[in-house]
Design an enzyme around this catalytic site. Sequence first.
Site, PDB file in Angstrom:
ATOM      1  N   TYR A  61       4.307  10.680 -26.506  1.00 42.96           N
ATOM      2  CA  TYR A  61       5.513  11.302 -25.922  1.00 42.96           C
ATOM      3  C   TYR A  61       5.733  10.790 -24.485  1.00 42.96           C
ATOM      4  O   TYR A  61       6.861  10.669 -24.033  1.00 42.96           O
ATOM      5  CB  TYR A  61       5.362  12.821 -25.951  1.00 42.96           C
ATOM      6  CG  TYR A  61       6.659  13.598 -26.046  1.00 42.96           C
ATOM      7  CD1 TYR A  61       7.711  13.177 -26.849  1.00 42.96           C
ATOM      8  CD2 TYR A  61       6.822  14.801 -25.348  1.00 42.96           C
ATOM      9  CE1 TYR A  61       8.884  13.920 -26.951  1.00 42.96           C
ATOM     10  CE2 TYR A  61       7.983  15.542 -25.447  1.00 42.96           C
ATOM     11  CZ  TYR A  61       9.006  15.099 -26.249  1.00 42.96           C
ATOM     12  OH  TYR A  61      10.166  15.841 -26.344  1.00 42.96           O
ATOM     13  N   LYS A  97      10.454  16.640 -20.175  1.00 40.85           N
ATOM     14  CA  LYS A  97      10.504  18.006 -20.710  1.00 40.85           C
ATOM     15  C   LYS A  97       9.898  19.008 -19.717  1.00 40.85           C
ATOM     16  O   LYS A  97      10.351  20.150 -19.635  1.00 40.85           O
ATOM     17  CB  LYS A  97       9.801  18.098 -22.064  1.00 40.85           C
ATOM     18  CG  LYS A  97      10.604  17.504 -23.229  1.00 40.85           C
ATOM     19  CD  LYS A  97      11.956  18.190 -23.424  1.00 40.85           C
ATOM     20  CE  LYS A  97      12.611  17.795 -24.745  1.00 40.85           C
ATOM     21  NZ  LYS A  97      14.059  18.166 -24.765  1.00 40.85           N
TER      22      LYS A  97
HETATM   23  N1  LIG Z   1      13.009  16.750 -33.243  1.00 41.47           N
HETATM   24  C1  LIG Z   1      11.952  17.305 -32.653  1.00 41.47           C
HETATM   25  O1  LIG Z   1      10.798  17.159 -33.083  1.00 41.47           O
HETATM   26  C2  LIG Z   1      12.169  18.135 -31.409  1.00 41.47           C
HETATM   27  C3  LIG Z   1      11.171  19.059 -31.027  1.00 41.47           C
HETATM   28  C4  LIG Z   1      11.357  19.811 -29.875  1.00 41.47           C
HETATM   29  C5  LIG Z   1      12.522  19.644 -29.133  1.00 41.47           C
HETATM   30  N2  LIG Z   1      13.474  18.749 -29.529  1.00 41.47           N
HETATM   31  C6  LIG Z   1      14.685  18.593 -28.702  1.00 41.47           C
HETATM   32  O2  LIG Z   1      15.820  18.988 -29.445  1.00 41.47           O
HETATM   33  C7  LIG Z   1      16.961  18.398 -28.845  1.00 41.47           C
HETATM   34  C8  LIG Z   1      17.847  17.801 -29.933  1.00 41.47           C
HETATM   35  O3  LIG Z   1      17.218  16.697 -30.527  1.00 41.47           O
HETATM   36  P1  LIG Z   1      17.170  16.446 -32.098  1.00 41.47           P
HETATM   37  O4  LIG Z   1      15.730  16.397 -32.464  1.00 41.47           O
HETATM   38  O5  LIG Z   1      18.077  17.368 -32.814  1.00 41.47           O
HETATM   39  O6  LIG Z   1      17.679  14.926 -32.222  1.00 41.47           O
HETATM   40  P2  LIG Z   1      19.138  14.264 -32.329  1.00 41.47           P
HETATM   41  O7  LIG Z   1      18.931  12.802 -32.158  1.00 41.47           O
HETATM   42  O8  LIG Z   1      19.831  14.728 -33.550  1.00 41.47           O
HETATM   43  O9  LIG Z   1      19.904  14.859 -31.055  1.00 41.47           O
HETATM   44  C9  LIG Z   1      19.776  14.323 -29.744  1.00 41.47           C
HETATM   45  C10 LIG Z   1      21.170  14.371 -29.155  1.00 41.47           C
HETATM   46  O10 LIG Z   1      21.160  13.970 -27.772  1.00 41.47           O
HETATM   47  C11 LIG Z   1      22.431  13.427 -27.540  1.00 41.47           C
HETATM   48  N3  LIG Z   1      22.484  12.674 -26.294  1.00 41.47           N
HETATM   49  C12 LIG Z   1      21.691  11.634 -25.911  1.00 41.47           C
HETATM   50  N4  LIG Z   1      22.101  11.170 -24.711  1.00 41.47           N
HETATM   51  C13 LIG Z   1      23.164  11.960 -24.336  1.00 41.47           C
HETATM   52  C14 LIG Z   1      24.027  11.973 -23.211  1.00 41.47           C
HETATM   53  N5  LIG Z   1      23.901  11.105 -22.186  1.00 41.47           N
HETATM   54  N6  LIG Z   1      25.024  12.910 -23.164  1.00 41.47           N
HETATM   55  C15 LIG Z   1      25.192  13.798 -24.172  1.00 41.47           C
HETATM   56  N7  LIG Z   1      24.414  13.824 -25.271  1.00 41.47           N
HETATM   57  C16 LIG Z   1      23.414  12.914 -25.350  1.00 41.47           C
HETATM   58  C17 LIG Z   1      22.648  12.537 -28.757  1.00 41.47           C
HETATM   59  O11 LIG Z   1      24.019  12.233 -28.894  1.00 41.47           O
HETATM   60  C18 LIG Z   1      22.139  13.410 -29.871  1.00 41.47           C
HETATM   61  O12 LIG Z   1      23.190  14.137 -30.435  1.00 41.47           O
HETATM   62  C19 LIG Z   1      16.443  17.368 -27.824  1.00 41.47           C
HETATM   63  O13 LIG Z   1      16.445  17.962 -26.534  1.00 41.47           O
HETATM   64  C20 LIG Z   1      15.009  17.170 -28.285  1.00 41.47           C
HETATM   65  O14 LIG Z   1      14.165  16.709 -27.258  1.00 41.47           O
HETATM   66  C21 LIG Z   1      13.331  18.003 -30.667  1.00 41.47           C
END
Ligand SMILES: NC(=O)c1ccc[n+]([C@@H]2O[C@H](COP(=O)([O-])OP(=O)(O)OC[C@H]3O[C@@H](n4cnc5c(N)ncnc54)[C@H](O)[C@@H]3O)[C@@H](O)[C@H]2O)c1
Length: 256
Positions: free
Chosen positions: A155, A162
């Site tokens: 990570y 984060k």
């Molecule tokens: N998938 C996991 O394992 C996990 C676990 C914990 C937290 N998260 C967090 O959940 C959140 C959503 O991620 P996800 O897993 O649904 O993946 P995802 O790829 O579907 O979503 C990430 C989103 O970030 C957006 N993004 C990136 N740069 C951007 C910018 N400059 N302006 C506006 N939007 C922007 C993208 O368009 C995308 O829609 C993130 O913060 C991620 O870190 C994910």
Amino acid sequence: MGLLDGKKLLVTGVLTDGSIAFHVARLAQEQGAEVLLTSFGRQFRLTQAIARRLPVEAQVLQLDATSAEDLEALAGRVREAGFDHLDGVVHSIGFAPQSVMGGNFLAGEWDDVATALHVSAYSLKSLAVAAQPLLARGSAVVGLTFDARYAWPVYDWMGVAKAAFESTARYLARDLGPHGVRVNLVSAGPIRTTAAKSIPGFEAMEGGWPERAPLGWDVTDPEPTARAVAALLSDWFPATTGEIVHVDGGVHAMGL
Ligand SMILES: NC(=O)c1ccc[n+]([C@@H]2O[C@H](COP(=O)([O-])OP(=O)(O)OC[C@H]3O[C@@H](n4cnc5c(N)ncnc54)[C@H](O)[C@@H]3O)[C@@H](O)[C@H]2O)c1
């Protein structure tokens, strides 16, 4: 009666129908909310196509969370879309260049680290401040994190971002609380979304999660995470802010 009846919500981060934000938007609509989405750049049309798969097609507004111009225009765009106020904003945004993930911690260069921090941490403040003129008393900002108390495999600088994100949420809770706005995070276990799969070696982060979780954990199921976001957006956490709710099957509470 739905958990979010009559609420007007702005949901960022819908990229595919696997995005955590897609499931938040779907559940929110099912629970009675009206939802606007945001997207930007080459992803914009994709988000529009995915928006048609929601129970009610949602409008998509332009927002690159690092663009001063988009942030300044946000409140106006929300009003043009027919929302005179917002009851909730979902931050579901994360990005780091591959050069600062995947085991490259010691080699991480500042420009790439800065991008990760800008998009993934500072954007929470930017989004909350951009939406603030529309945020009613009793409204909520909710974001998604991955438990930043620990150093995880691969990570790397996203983990540092984060940690900054979690701290940003606490400071926002301090400064927006007097305006009646709550700021909380959901700390999710690993889910195989686009963002997750873009982390080189993501399987290492899944590292036995389903086995270690007392409740078990399904890396393909964003529903439990989306439900927690919906709950934090609702009126059922009226005195909770600056909080991080773990939705990880219980892994955060275990030793080995
Ligand atoms: N998938 C996991 O394992 C996990 C676990 C914990 C937290 N998260 C967090 O959940 C959140 C959503 O991620 P996800 O897993 O649904 O993946 P995802 O790829 O579907 O979503 C990430 C989103 O970030 C957006 N993004 C990136 N740069 C951007 C910018 N400059 N302006 C506006 N939007 C922007 C993208 O368009 C995308 O829609 C993130 O913060 C991620 O870190 C994910």
